[in-house]
Design an enzyme around this catalytic site. Sequence first.
Site, mmCIF file in Angstrom:
data_model
loop_
_atom_site.group_PDB
_atom_site.id
_atom_site.type_symbol
_atom_site.label_atom_id
_atom_site.label_comp_id
_atom_site.label_asym_id
_atom_site.label_seq_id
_atom_site.Cartn_x
_atom_site.Cartn_y
_atom_site.Cartn_z
ATOM 1 N N ASP A 1 0.790 -1.242 0.000
ATOM 2 C CA ASP A 1 0.000 0.000 0.000
ATOM 3 C C ASP A 1 0.823 1.294 0.000
ATOM 4 O OD1 ASP A 1 -1.469 -2.173 0.861
ATOM 5 O OD2 ASP A 1 -2.002 -1.321 2.784
ATOM 6 N N TRP B 1 5.387 -10.563 0.972
ATOM 7 C CA TRP B 1 4.886 -9.731 2.072
ATOM 8 C C TRP B 1 5.469 -10.204 3.410
ATOM 9 C CZ3 TRP B 1 2.202 -10.179 6.601
ATOM 10 C CH2 TRP B 1 1.644 -8.991 7.111
ATOM 11 N N SER C 1 -0.458 0.126 7.487
ATOM 12 C CA SER C 1 -0.821 1.333 6.729
ATOM 13 C C SER C 1 -1.378 2.469 7.570
ATOM 14 C CB SER C 1 -1.828 0.961 5.650
ATOM 15 O OG SER C 1 -1.143 0.299 4.634
HETATM 16 N N1 DQQ Z 1 -2.040 -3.775 4.023
HETATM 17 C C1 DQQ Z 1 -3.465 -3.878 4.101
HETATM 18 C C2 DQQ Z 1 -3.800 -2.974 5.239
HETATM 19 C C3 DQQ Z 1 -2.691 -3.207 6.191
HETATM 20 C C4 DQQ Z 1 -1.519 -3.355 5.278
HETATM 21 C C5 DQQ Z 1 -4.125 -3.503 2.812
HETATM 22 C C6 DQQ Z 1 -0.499 -4.354 5.770
HETATM 23 O O1 DQQ Z 1 -5.049 -3.240 5.824
HETATM 24 O O2 DQQ Z 1 -2.531 -2.140 7.092
HETATM 25 O O3 DQQ Z 1 -3.450 -4.012 1.708
HETATM 26 O O4 DQQ Z 1 0.597 -4.414 4.885
#
Ligand code: DQQ
Length: 576
Positions: A59, A83, A119
């Site tokens: 994000d 990730w 995020s």
């Molecule tokens: N990515 C999600 C969010 C979270 C983040 C959305 C974690 O909800 O905070 O892609 O990497």
Amino acid sequence: MAILACALLSLCCCFVLASASHHFMNKGTFFTTLNVQASQSQPYRTGFHFQPTKNWMNDPNGLMFYKGYYHLFYQWNPYAAVWGNITWGHAVSTDMLNWRILQLALVPDQWYDLYGCWSGSATIIGPDKPVLLYTGWSNVSFSRDNQVQMQAMAVPENSSDPLLEKWRKIEENPILVAPTDINSTKFRDPTEAWIASDGKWRMLIGAKRKNRGLALLYKSSDFVHWEQAKHPLHSVPRTGMWECPDLYPILVAGKNGIETSANGHGVMHVLKVSLDDTKHDYYTVGTYVSDTDSFLPANAALDAGIGLQYDYGKFYASKTFYDSGKGRRILIGWVNESSSSENDIGKGWSSLQGFPRQVWLDGDTKNSLLQWPIEEIESLRRKSVSLSNVPLKAGSLVEVRGVEGTQLDVEVEFDLPRMDLAEALNVDASNVQVTCSNLGASRHGALGPFGLLVLASDDHVEQTALFFYIVASEHGWKALVCSDQSRSSLARDLDKTSYGSYVSISQRETSLRLRVLVDHSIVESFAQGGKVCITSRVYPTKAINNKAHLYLFNNGTASVQVRNLLAWEMASAKID
Ligand code: DQQ
């Protein structure tokens, strides 16, 4: 020091996996046909899209314009192309084309963000006062759950530094934990804050209760102590977890943006939610009444999570910000890969940020948006070709000569053909993707498919088709807008789902317009001036480097005419 702390953390935390899956997974046999190793050439790295030099990104976070610089923070894994170990990367730019990557802004080094700095957003709370709100992910079990999401805040070490290179987490952290009726693993992604009519700050946090998506509302006088409002600002049943909410004002007339706290006459609001279940960004236009802390969509059928999408392809967890330098609102979204994790590990990186778009209200509908690549892109345009009045008879395939390669900006306009020839087809708005898949670019309908083939090999075995298909439905004519990736690559271990949506064609319309940005492995399409946007990821094996061609095609049985076509080869931006 921060890096060292992070390395230690990654050693002990690498087994921790979040609930959300962030990747297209292989089903069944794995065919390694992309054959891209980190040591080999990198045909899928882009020329004018933001991407870190290596590893996983997701994000966009904390977007802002501050002292002449655009700031882009982003979820980044310093250790792998998958990730995990999430930190906040940080890049700055004066034009949103060329980026300079700075040191990491936030790393997991506190008990409340032990497993990752998730995020969040930036708010400029006063002159020289930018702050970051983010979600800390930890297993510290002071609540009933083992893993918890908490909200935290960081401030710049030196706010007179326009680059805002160093950030400090405040001592009061965590500033918020989940309310007792919310599962603490479903409480994340604080928005930019705004000032309501009572002079107090407001911000939203994404959540869910049972299967209802929620935007929890919080209030504060000092930005550090937050109190939950009586009701969520908005919620919609059966939409699941709302990630990365975004609420912003939009002018009823014109293309200009407005500052996030603005409200009143001539202003509407957009609420965007990212649906964890489907990985799509949905928005709704409505009215935000700050006296009552309520949000009312202009059209209930287009409510958040069930109506309009920013993009009908790959585009998620997006965020907007007000660009006070140019008086516009900018949207940036995360564009994931459509290849397998194994391939990402092989190429050493994963994901792009979509090209920044300006957004404003569509004056035709007053309840939907127009989106368009920011004007700065024009400075990358180089060699060009221009065509006009090109007839495309049934079955035509016409190469656009004069521009080649994998970095292009193409604008094409088709005269509306004889509309009485349109086939009758009732379009199910919620399922145009399936209709596009069933139709495919090679079908022979009446008014379509016609459009562009990009990233096409000279023998056409690889091609990505962006096309229109005009149909007559109960409520008038519609043009399906489709992006067909089914032949985009000879490699098999890819997600080649077709994407699609539609635009209604009014009586006063005389043409259909399509703009396509092509950048090695990303194709972004903007139909009818930005009413419908579709982003796709493609991995050609033959149509790479200077072996990619551009074509116009018409597979319909009726003739269509290209009114104009303008195409440019694009230079690369600089990211260092
Ligand atoms: N990515 C999600 C969010 C979270 C983040 C959305 C974690 O909800 O905070 O892609 O990497």
